[in-house]
Scaffold this motif. Structure first.
Motif, PDB file in Angstrom:
ATOM      1  N   ILE A   1      -2.616   0.342   5.918  1.00 47.81           N
ATOM      2  CA  ILE A   1      -3.824  -0.434   5.676  1.00 47.81           C
ATOM      3  C   ILE A   1      -4.316  -0.114   4.273  1.00 47.81           C
ATOM      4  N   LEU A   2      -4.444  -1.158   3.430  1.00 52.62           N
ATOM      5  CA  LEU A   2      -4.981  -0.986   2.088  1.00 52.62           C
ATOM      6  C   LEU A   2      -6.241  -1.827   1.953  1.00 52.62           C
ATOM      7  N   ALA A   3      -7.317  -1.215   1.441  1.00 49.75           N
ATOM      8  CA  ALA A   3      -8.572  -1.934   1.252  1.00 49.75           C
ATOM      9  C   ALA A   3      -9.240  -1.475  -0.033  1.00 49.75           C
ATOM     10  N   HIS A   4      -9.568  -2.437  -0.884  1.00 50.54           N
ATOM     11  CA  HIS A   4     -10.385  -2.164  -2.075  1.00 50.54           C
ATOM     12  C   HIS A   4      -9.759  -1.114  -2.988  1.00 50.54           C
ATOM     13  N   ASN A   5      -8.434  -1.153  -3.136  1.00 52.42           N
ATOM     14  CA  ASN A   5      -7.751  -0.296  -4.100  1.00 52.42           C
ATOM     15  C   ASN A   5      -7.494  -1.081  -5.382  1.00 52.42           C
ATOM     16  N   THR A   6      -7.437  -0.383  -6.493  1.00 53.31           N
ATOM     17  CA  THR A   6      -6.978  -0.952  -7.752  1.00 53.31           C
ATOM     18  C   THR A   6      -5.622  -0.324  -8.055  1.00 53.31           C
ATOM     19  N   ILE A   7      -4.582  -1.162  -8.169  1.00 55.74           N
ATOM     20  CA  ILE A   7      -3.220  -0.684  -8.376  1.00 55.74           C
ATOM     21  C   ILE A   7      -2.696  -1.272  -9.675  1.00 55.74           C
ATOM     22  N   VAL A   8      -2.230  -0.409 -10.573  1.00 58.73           N
ATOM     23  CA  VAL A   8      -1.752  -0.829 -11.884  1.00 58.73           C
ATOM     24  C   VAL A   8      -0.313  -0.360 -12.055  1.00 58.73           C
ATOM     25  N   THR A   9       0.588  -1.304 -12.304  1.00 63.93           N
ATOM     26  CA  THR A   9       1.982  -0.950 -12.572  1.00 63.93           C
ATOM     27  C   THR A   9       2.567  -1.943 -13.559  1.00 63.93           C
ATOM     28  N   PRO A  10       3.380  -1.460 -14.511  1.00 64.29           N
ATOM     29  CA  PRO A  10       4.044  -2.370 -15.435  1.00 64.29           C
ATOM     30  C   PRO A  10       5.421  -2.810 -14.945  1.00 64.29           C
ATOM     31  N   PHE A  11       5.831  -2.329 -13.761  1.00 64.05           N
ATOM     32  CA  PHE A  11       7.218  -2.484 -13.336  1.00 64.05           C
ATOM     33  C   PHE A  11       7.404  -3.655 -12.377  1.00 64.05           C
ATOM     34  N   ILE A  12       8.631  -4.192 -12.347  1.00 60.85           N
ATOM     35  CA  ILE A  12       9.006  -5.233 -11.401  1.00 60.85           C
ATOM     36  C   ILE A  12       9.259  -4.619 -10.019  1.00 60.85           C
ATOM     37  N   SER A  13       9.484  -3.314  -9.960  1.00 61.33           N
ATOM     38  CA  SER A  13       9.702  -2.619  -8.681  1.00 61.33           C
ATOM     39  C   SER A  13       8.540  -2.885  -7.726  1.00 61.33           C
ATOM     40  N   PRO A  14       8.797  -2.739  -6.412  1.00 61.84           N
ATOM     41  CA  PRO A  14       7.745  -3.079  -5.450  1.00 61.84           C
ATOM     42  C   PRO A  14       6.465  -2.270  -5.632  1.00 61.84           C
ATOM     43  N   VAL A  15       5.345  -2.936  -5.437  1.00 60.03           N
ATOM     44  CA  VAL A  15       4.080  -2.212  -5.305  1.00 60.03           C
ATOM     45  C   VAL A  15       4.077  -1.497  -3.957  1.00 60.03           C
ATOM     46  N   ILE A  16       4.528  -2.215  -2.907  1.00 58.19           N
ATOM     47  CA  ILE A  16       4.615  -1.648  -1.561  1.00 58.19           C
ATOM     48  C   ILE A  16       6.015  -1.883  -1.017  1.00 58.19           C
ATOM     49  N   GLU A  17       6.633  -0.812  -0.556  1.00 58.03           N
ATOM     50  CA  GLU A  17       7.928  -0.920   0.126  1.00 58.03           C
ATOM     51  C   GLU A  17       7.756  -0.462   1.556  1.00 58.03           C
ATOM     52  N   LEU A  18       8.144  -1.322   2.502  1.00 60.14           N
ATOM     53  CA  LEU A  18       8.050  -1.004   3.930  1.00 60.14           C
ATOM     54  C   LEU A  18       9.457  -0.787   4.473  1.00 60.14           C
ATOM     55  N   SER A  19       9.672   0.339   5.143  1.00 58.91           N
ATOM     56  CA  SER A  19      11.018   0.636   5.666  1.00 58.91           C
ATOM     57  C   SER A  19      10.949   1.061   7.129  1.00 58.91           C
ATOM     58  N   THR A  20      10.037   0.446   7.860  1.00 52.67           N
ATOM     59  CA  THR A  20       9.938   0.695   9.291  1.00 52.67           C
ATOM     60  C   THR A  20       9.475  -0.589   9.973  1.00 52.67           C
ATOM     61  N   PRO A  21       9.911  -0.847  11.205  1.00 55.37           N
ATOM     62  CA  PRO A  21       9.450  -2.056  11.899  1.00 55.37           C
ATOM     63  C   PRO A  21       7.954  -2.101  12.106  1.00 55.37           C
TER      64      PRO A  21
END
Length: 198
Positions: free
Chosen positions: A178-198
């Motif tokens: 659960i993400l709420a009201h975060n500021t996320i800064v990245t210069p990369f094409i890589s995922p901001v969020i990676e999910l590896s579970t059902p």
């Protein structure tokens, strides 16, 4: 131990032959508070774990701490600013930055609550929220990130994903990110969020 607290210390220089010397180590203890500490230049900043049951290493609170520059170049990728486990961890109002080789926040805890923190400039992921035997294979193994500022180092040479939620050890992770009201800064094409579970 039950209901212990450590407050107002600078903790540095913890190293051992296993490359996991920690500024603070919480081993199956409940209701441990680490508050207003500066923790740097150790193999691990804070390392915690339970015994894989619901009542072990619960109520961990890390609050108002500055945690940075932990790691071990001779064992790269296995040392983190925070390496957490057990029942429940709350990280509140902390700045965590510049892990030397691993992640800023790695956790195998059943439940993670990260609120109002500044997490930045990791050598790898900013968050690696993965599986722990007996902890994350139970329902409700959630991670809640609210009101944080999360920033990738433009020179990051490691894994450029910002947040990984899931598993790396095949133990199962039955929960919700659960993400709420975060500021996320990245210069990369890589995922901001990676999910590896059902």
């Amino acid at each position: 131990a039950h209901g212990s607290s450590i407050e107002g210390f600078e903790l540095r220089g913890a190293h051992n032959e296993s490359h996991n010397g920690a500024g603070v180590r919480i081993n199956q203890a409940n209701d441990v508070v680490v508050r207003h500490c500066t923790i740097h230049s150790n193999d691990m900043g804070i390392m915690s774990g339970g015994n894989g049951t619901p009542d072990s290493a619960t109520g961990q609170l890390i609050e108002g701490c500055l945690i940075h520059s932990n790691g071990d170049h001779s064992h790269p990728g296995y040392n983190h600013n925070l390496y957490l486990g057990g029942g429940e961890v709350t990280l509140r109002g902390c700045e965590v930055h510049s892990s030397l080789t691993g992640h800023n926040v790695k956790s195998r805890a059943h439940r993670n609550i990260i609120v109002g923190c500044y997490i930045h400039d990791s050598a790898n992921r900013e968050f690696d929220l993965v599986d722990g035997q007996g902890d994350t294979d139970r329902p409700g193994s959630d991670a809640i990130l609210a009101g944080n500022v999360i920033v990738k180092d433009p020179k990051c040479g490691g894994n450029r994903t910002v947040i990984h939620f899931g598993q790396d050890g095949g133990k199962g992770h039955d929960g919700t990110l659960i993400l709420a009201h975060n500021t996320i800064v990245t210069p990369f094409i890589s995922p901001v969020i990676e999910l590896s579970t059902p």
